[in-house]
Design a protein around this motif. Sequence first.
Motif, mmCIF file in Angstrom:
data_model
loop_
_atom_site.group_PDB
_atom_site.id
_atom_site.type_symbol
_atom_site.label_atom_id
_atom_site.label_comp_id
_atom_site.label_asym_id
_atom_site.label_seq_id
_atom_site.Cartn_x
_atom_site.Cartn_y
_atom_site.Cartn_z
ATOM 1 N N ALA A 166 0.828 -1.205 0.000
ATOM 2 C CA ALA A 166 0.000 0.000 0.000
ATOM 3 C C ALA A 166 0.863 1.256 0.000
ATOM 4 N N LEU A 167 1.943 1.239 0.784
ATOM 5 C CA LEU A 167 2.842 2.384 0.831
ATOM 6 C C LEU A 167 3.464 2.639 -0.534
ATOM 7 N N ARG A 168 3.881 1.558 -1.188
ATOM 8 C CA ARG A 168 4.491 1.695 -2.515
ATOM 9 C C ARG A 168 3.494 2.244 -3.526
ATOM 10 N N ARG A 169 2.263 1.762 -3.440
ATOM 11 C CA ARG A 169 1.248 2.253 -4.382
ATOM 12 C C ARG A 169 0.969 3.731 -4.170
ATOM 13 N N ARG A 170 0.929 4.154 -2.897
ATOM 14 C CA ARG A 170 0.719 5.580 -2.623
ATOM 15 C C ARG A 170 1.893 6.400 -3.149
#
Length: 66
Positions: free
Chosen positions: A17-21
């Motif tokens: 999720a962090l990478r996608r953000r």
Amino acid sequence: MDGDVARLRQQLDDLTALRRRWLAVTGGRSKVFGNGNGNGNGNGNGNGNGNGNGNGNGGGHEDNGI
């Protein structure tokens, strides 16, 4: 065992999720700068032959407040 698997899955989900953000904010282009310094030292043998090789890798990142 199941608890460990669940904990690792949660960590993976969080990182994903962090990478996608991050990709959404940067548009897939992160400002990453790398600086490398290498030093090499060589000692010559009895025949007067010496080789020195040095490799240096350094990385840094710009914090965009995320």
